[in-house]
Design a protein around this motif. Structure first.
Motif, PDB file in Angstrom:
ATOM      1  N   ILE A  74       0.707  -1.442  -0.384  1.00 17.00           N
ATOM      2  CA  ILE A  74       0.101  -0.379  -0.523  1.00 17.00           C
ATOM      3  C   ILE A  74       0.702   1.447  -0.558  1.00 17.00           C
ATOM      4  O   ILE A  74       0.539   2.568  -0.582  1.00 17.00           O
ATOM      5  CB  ILE A  74      -0.813   0.377   1.625  1.00 17.00           C
ATOM      6  N   LEU A  75       1.882   1.784   0.369  1.00 15.92           N
ATOM      7  CA  LEU A  75       2.639   2.515   0.661  1.00 15.92           C
ATOM      8  C   LEU A  75       3.498   2.907  -0.773  1.00 15.92           C
ATOM      9  O   LEU A  75       3.835   4.189  -0.547  1.00 15.92           O
ATOM     10  CB  LEU A  75       4.026   2.262   2.095  1.00 15.92           C
ATOM     11  N   PHE A  76       3.705   1.222  -0.956  1.00 17.07           N
ATOM     12  CA  PHE A  76       4.253   1.607  -2.464  1.00 17.07           C
ATOM     13  C   PHE A  76       3.477   2.048  -3.566  1.00 17.07           C
ATOM     14  O   PHE A  76       3.832   3.583  -4.103  1.00 17.07           O
ATOM     15  CB  PHE A  76       4.402   0.489  -2.814  1.00 17.07           C
ATOM     16  N   LEU A  77       2.030   1.916  -3.737  1.00 17.59           N
ATOM     17  CA  LEU A  77       1.085   2.388  -4.548  1.00 17.59           C
ATOM     18  C   LEU A  77       0.852   3.917  -4.021  1.00 17.59           C
ATOM     19  O   LEU A  77       0.893   4.037  -4.885  1.00 17.59           O
ATOM     20  CB  LEU A  77       0.512   1.651  -4.378  1.00 17.59           C
ATOM     21  N   ILE A  78       0.714   4.160  -3.265  1.00 21.01           N
ATOM     22  CA  ILE A  78       0.408   5.554  -2.442  1.00 21.01           C
ATOM     23  C   ILE A  78       2.008   6.826  -3.034  1.00 21.01           C
ATOM     24  O   ILE A  78       0.777   8.072  -3.635  1.00 21.01           O
ATOM     25  CB  ILE A  78       0.003   5.400  -1.293  1.00 21.01           C
ATOM     26  N   ILE A  79       3.136   6.160  -2.829  1.00 19.61           N
ATOM     27  CA  ILE A  79       3.802   6.566  -3.413  1.00 19.61           C
ATOM     28  C   ILE A  79       3.915   6.933  -4.423  1.00 19.61           C
ATOM     29  O   ILE A  79       3.989   7.823  -5.316  1.00 19.61           O
ATOM     30  CB  ILE A  79       5.470   6.634  -2.879  1.00 19.61           C
ATOM     31  N   LYS A  80       3.660   5.469  -5.765  1.00 17.83           N
ATOM     32  CA  LYS A  80       3.521   5.805  -6.975  1.00 17.83           C
ATOM     33  C   LYS A  80       2.021   6.801  -7.793  1.00 17.83           C
ATOM     34  O   LYS A  80       3.406   7.112  -8.303  1.00 17.83           O
ATOM     35  CB  LYS A  80       3.634   4.162  -7.250  1.00 17.83           C
ATOM     36  N   SER A 132      -1.903   8.218   6.047  1.00 19.51           N
ATOM     37  CA  SER A 132      -2.832   7.413   5.466  1.00 19.51           C
ATOM     38  C   SER A 132      -2.360   5.525   5.308  1.00 19.51           C
ATOM     39  O   SER A 132      -2.801   4.490   5.856  1.00 19.51           O
ATOM     40  CB  SER A 132      -3.134   7.412   3.648  1.00 19.51           C
ATOM     41  N   VAL A 133      -1.318   5.824   5.644  1.00 21.37           N
ATOM     42  CA  VAL A 133      -0.160   4.244   6.165  1.00 21.37           C
ATOM     43  C   VAL A 133      -0.558   4.041   8.033  1.00 21.37           C
ATOM     44  O   VAL A 133      -1.112   3.165   8.114  1.00 21.37           O
ATOM     45  CB  VAL A 133       1.259   4.547   5.845  1.00 21.37           C
ATOM     46  N   LEU A 134      -0.873   5.011   8.575  1.00 15.85           N
ATOM     47  CA  LEU A 134      -0.497   4.434   9.646  1.00 15.85           C
ATOM     48  C   LEU A 134      -2.009   4.494  10.016  1.00 15.85           C
ATOM     49  O   LEU A 134      -2.744   3.233  10.995  1.00 15.85           O
ATOM     50  CB  LEU A 134      -0.353   5.906  10.498  1.00 15.85           C
ATOM     51  N   SER A 135      -2.941   5.393   9.554  1.00 15.99           N
ATOM     52  CA  SER A 135      -4.600   4.459   9.404  1.00 15.99           C
ATOM     53  C   SER A 135      -5.043   2.970   9.390  1.00 15.99           C
ATOM     54  O   SER A 135      -5.356   2.093   9.445  1.00 15.99           O
ATOM     55  CB  SER A 135      -6.061   4.966   8.343  1.00 15.99           C
ATOM     56  N   CYS A 136      -3.784   2.447   7.977  1.00 19.85           N
ATOM     57  CA  CYS A 136      -3.827   1.232   7.579  1.00 19.85           C
ATOM     58  C   CYS A 136      -3.458   0.408   8.672  1.00 19.85           C
ATOM     59  O   CYS A 136      -4.256  -1.029   8.946  1.00 19.85           O
ATOM     60  CB  CYS A 136      -3.070   0.924   6.091  1.00 19.85           C
ATOM     61  N   LEU A 137      -2.149   0.748   9.186  1.00 24.08           N
ATOM     62  CA  LEU A 137      -1.681  -0.357  10.221  1.00 24.08           C
ATOM     63  C   LEU A 137      -2.159  -0.022  11.899  1.00 24.08           C
ATOM     64  O   LEU A 137      -2.470  -1.418  12.232  1.00 24.08           O
ATOM     65  CB  LEU A 137      -0.934   1.066  11.005  1.00 24.08           C
ATOM     66  N   PHE A 159      -8.168  -4.933  -0.391  1.00 22.48           N
ATOM     67  CA  PHE A 159      -9.470  -4.661  -1.156  1.00 22.48           C
ATOM     68  C   PHE A 159      -8.668  -2.999  -1.373  1.00 22.48           C
ATOM     69  O   PHE A 159      -8.932  -2.560  -2.337  1.00 22.48           O
ATOM     70  CB  PHE A 159     -10.097  -4.766  -0.077  1.00 22.48           C
ATOM     71  N   LEU A 160      -8.505  -3.112  -0.548  1.00 23.67           N
ATOM     72  CA  LEU A 160      -7.728  -1.205   0.013  1.00 23.67           C
ATOM     73  C   LEU A 160      -6.622  -0.915  -1.295  1.00 23.67           C
ATOM     74  O   LEU A 160      -6.326  -0.286  -2.066  1.00 23.67           O
ATOM     75  CB  LEU A 160      -7.211  -1.191   1.059  1.00 23.67           C
ATOM     76  N   SER A 161      -5.748  -1.916  -1.228  1.00 20.29           N
ATOM     77  CA  SER A 161      -4.346  -2.102  -2.122  1.00 20.29           C
ATOM     78  C   SER A 161      -5.248  -1.837  -3.734  1.00 20.29           C
ATOM     79  O   SER A 161      -4.627  -0.963  -4.301  1.00 20.29           O
ATOM     80  CB  SER A 161      -3.809  -2.954  -2.324  1.00 20.29           C
ATOM     81  N   PHE A 162      -5.943  -2.395  -3.442  1.00 21.27           N
ATOM     82  CA  PHE A 162      -6.259  -2.449  -5.380  1.00 21.27           C
ATOM     83  C   PHE A 162      -7.602  -1.517  -5.837  1.00 21.27           C
ATOM     84  O   PHE A 162      -8.016  -1.268  -6.785  1.00 21.27           O
ATOM     85  CB  PHE A 162      -7.062  -3.932  -6.058  1.00 21.27           C
ATOM     86  N   SER A 183      -6.701   0.469 -12.155  1.00 18.98           N
ATOM     87  CA  SER A 183      -6.668  -0.054 -10.896  1.00 18.98           C
ATOM     88  C   SER A 183      -4.875   0.655 -10.824  1.00 18.98           C
ATOM     89  O   SER A 183      -4.296   0.479 -11.726  1.00 18.98           O
ATOM     90  CB  SER A 183      -6.594  -1.184 -10.902  1.00 18.98           C
ATOM     91  N   PRO A 184      -5.117   1.075  -9.596  1.00 20.46           N
ATOM     92  CA  PRO A 184      -3.325   1.354  -9.269  1.00 20.46           C
ATOM     93  C   PRO A 184      -2.148   0.288  -9.083  1.00 20.46           C
ATOM     94  O   PRO A 184      -1.455   1.167  -9.764  1.00 20.46           O
ATOM     95  CB  PRO A 184      -3.994   2.042  -8.138  1.00 20.46           C
ATOM     96  N   VAL A 185      -2.422  -0.742  -9.598  1.00 18.30           N
ATOM     97  CA  VAL A 185      -1.472  -1.827  -9.910  1.00 18.30           C
ATOM     98  C   VAL A 185      -1.110  -0.999 -11.575  1.00 18.30           C
ATOM     99  O   VAL A 185       0.436  -1.793 -11.564  1.00 18.30           O
ATOM    100  CB  VAL A 185      -1.834  -3.006  -9.257  1.00 18.30           C
TER     101      VAL A 185
END
Length: 652
Positions: free
Chosen positions: A28-34, A100-105, A124-127, A350-352
């Motif tokens: 998720i962190l990778f996708l958000i930065i991307k 955002s990442v802290l929320s997922c954590l 689900f959140l990642s995609f 999709s963000p991926v």
């Protein structure tokens, strides 16, 4: 397998599951930065932040106290960090990524009952295009996620009691300051928690204490700005567009998401129906809050940013899904994960699947002109574009703003006011014709309510408005609008403690001066006969509260029943031409023209109208009045049916 081997296996299995959760969080962190970017609308808030930190107050145009942002708490968070950095691009993006990442954590290791639940939810959140894209954007979504994670952590994990009730009220209060409509998620969970506490009197007191931050903000907002809600709310909800038309647009917003981001609505649906899996009352009440918010999206017409309003419902739905016990193991978990990954990879947007050169400027009528907002702006506001640009964000709007700044103090009219406003600086006054930041235009209906793009309700600029701002004088051509502006100006620009200001604030919020705006409404004003005085008051001017003003589109007077009358008495403004239609079931049966009675502006003049035999026989149930020529200020002082001969339904 002996006990020691069994224990070692459990330790290894748990370690692997935790590792998988961490891998999901890393993904998720990778996708958000991307995909990290900033929207143009976020710069509307950034201009207020810049003004605030540089001593101009919580303003957008520095000579007006107008709440041009919808998210006070997010604005204050940005302001805190901006005070130290004096740089907004990286500041806003990295705060967003962190939250955002802290929320997922918190979701993965705090809210979720079982690790496998967290893995499914994080997939689900990642995609989800909606969640990943609005984990940045510069808008308030990351702080919404953080507050949601804390709320559901307390809601699902804490035992019944007053402490839990207080924390829920406090977090929901902060969330409402961050974005007021998010309170819809929390209403039902708080009601259930209050019921579970069994503390009826002390529970109410605790709830009251918990919502004090929101109440304090509202008091400040009314004192400082003069109004309880953001200016954007008035701009988007005071348009003249019918509720049905907005609901149609709201459904278009769903269609757009189904076509471009199907995994988001799938995840929301799974989270809502998860109650049928875990049979937990708390999940049921959480689902009711999510459903309430989804209905709200339809009611307001959705948004012009694809997926933005679905990010929070998805995150809340994953909270529900995380409460399943022993239901997602074994045969269910692996197929569910495979299906999510497969659908995510299969979806082109999709963000991926999106690369660093992603761009999408396509708008489709059948989807309500909803935009892929990141597709519009990523190439000039994307984090990974920073090395390719001389400064960030670097695009046409930011260059326009710099040009206006270099030209010096001036008044301009513009419709895309985010980056333009931020880079133009505090000396440039911008009249936003979409009314998001404009205190006057947000009170005026749009010209064509059947033709609009959601979130972009363009208004006509009244004659003399720009000149009034530029020359600091009241130069409006329309006398009623001039009077309204004078009162509004006292509220938004006058001294805060002016003794005249508080009564004006009260009257303005109660709609006492709305009659002054009727000539700028985009459609006919519809009222009932009982709303018009029967007693005659002559020589009343347009600004007299006893008269009713209406636009050139007309005044429609619905009668309580069908009437037959030989004479009608009414008073109209004396220096205009009027056309009066008497109608039966929307069919005109008789028309009367009223010529100009006087050019000296003496106010209302009485007129007697004798109806022809055709109307006498058929009866009428509606009167329509249209104004022409003259000074364009159309008013009616009274209406009286002198000879009433009420007809029954069969007679009409």
């Amino acid at each position: 397998m002996n006990n020691k081997q069994s224990d070692n296996w459990e330790i290894f299995k748990n370690a692997m599951i935790i590792l998988m959760i961490l891998l999901c969080l890393g993904f998720i962190l990778f996708l958000i930065i991307k995909t990290a970017w900033l929207s143009d609308d976020s710069f509307i808030t950034f201009r207020t932040v810049d003004n605030f930190i540089n001593g101009h107050g919580l303003t957008w145009n520095t000579n007006e106290r107008v709440q041009a942002y919808t998210h006070p708490l997010w604005m204050f968070v940005l302001s805190f960090f901006y005070y130290f950095t004096h740089e907004i691009f990286y500041t806003a993006i990295f705060i967003s990524i962190g939250l955002s990442v802290l929320s997922c954590l918190v979701y993965g290791f705090g809210v979720s009952l079982e690790p496998v639940n967290a893995i499914i939810g994080l997939l689900f959140l990642s995609f989800s295009k909606s969640f990943i894209e609005y984990s940045t954007s510069g808008l308030e979504n990351p702080l919404t996620f953080m507050l949601m994670a804390l709320f559901y952590w307390v809601y699902f994990k804490q035992d019944k009691g007053l402490i839990k009730l207080f924390l829920l009220a406090l977090i929901s209060s902060l969330s409402a300051i961050n974005r007021s409509d998010t309170i819809l998620f929390f209403i039902f969970p708080i009601i259930l928690s209050y019921y579970e506490s069994k503390k009826w009197i002390s529970g109410i007191m605790v709830l009251f204490i918990g919502i004090l931050p929101f109440m304090a903000w509202e008091v400040f907002s009314v004192y400082y700005y003069g109004f309880p809600f953001p200016n954007t709310a008035y701009a988007k909800l005071n348009t003249g567009v019918s509720s049905l038309r907005l609901a149609q647009q709201g459904l278009n917003y769903y269609v757009n998401s189904i076509k471009n981001d199907p995994i988001t609505l799938l995840g929301i649906s799974v989270g809502i129906v998860s109650f049928f899996i875990n049979r937990k009352k708390r999940v049921l009440f959480s689902s009711l809050g999510i459903i309430l918010y989804l209905l709200y999206i339809i009611k307001i017409g959705g948004d012009f940013m694809s997926g933005r309003f679905f990010a929070a419902p998805l995150f809340a739905s994953m909270m529900n899904l995380s409460q399943s016990e022993g239901r997602l193991h074994g045969r269910i978990t692996l197929p569910a994960a495979i299906c999510i990954i497969y659908l995510g990879l299969l979806t082109p947007s999709s963000p991926v699947n999106l690369n660093q050169n992603y761009s999408n400027n396509e708008l489709k009528k059948e989807e309500g002109w909803v935009a892929d907002e990141r597709g519009w702006y990523y190439l000039c506001t994307g984090l990974l574009q920073a090395g390719k640009r001389p400064f960030m964000p670097s695009c046409g709007y930011s260059y326009d703003g710099i040009k206006f700044r270099e030209q010096g103090p001036q008044t301009i009219v513009h419709g895309f006011v985010g980056m333009v406003g931020y880079f133009a600086g505090p000396d440039v006054h911008i009249i936003d014709f979409n009314a998001l930041t404009d205190p006057l235009l947000s009170r005026i209906h749009i010209k064509y309510p059947d033709y609009f793009r959601i979130g972009h309700f363009a208004r006509d600029i009244p004659e003399g408005y720009k000149e009034s701002i530029a020359l600091k004088a009241n130069l409006f051509k329309d006398k009623r609008l001039a009077l309204f502006y004078e009162k509004l100006k006292t509220i938004i620009s006058g001294p805060l403690n002016n003794p005249e200001r508080l009564p004006l604030i009260i009257d303005m919020n109660l709609g006492k001066y709305n009659y002054l705006l009727n000539s700028y409404y985009s459609k006919a004003v519809t009222i009932r006969k009982k709303d018009i005085p029967e007693s005659s008051h002559l020589n009343l001017l347009y600004d007299d509260p006893k008269v009713i003003t209406f636009p050139k589109q007309g005044l429609i007077i619905n009668l309580d029943t069908t009437y037959s009358a030989g004479n009608i008495e009414l008073s109209l403004d004396s220096n205009d031409i009027y056309k009066i239609d008497f109608c039966d079931k929307n069919k005109v049966i008789f028309t009367k023209w009223i010529p100009v009675n006087s050019r000296d502006g003496k106010g209302t003049t009485a007129h007697n109208i004798s109806l022809k035999n055709t109307s006498y026989l058929k009866g009428y149930n509606q009167i329509r009045i249209y104004g022409f020529e003259g000074d364009g200020i159309f008013t009616i002082g009274h209406l009286k049916i002198l000879k009433e001969n009420q007809l029954s339904s069969s007679d009409s």
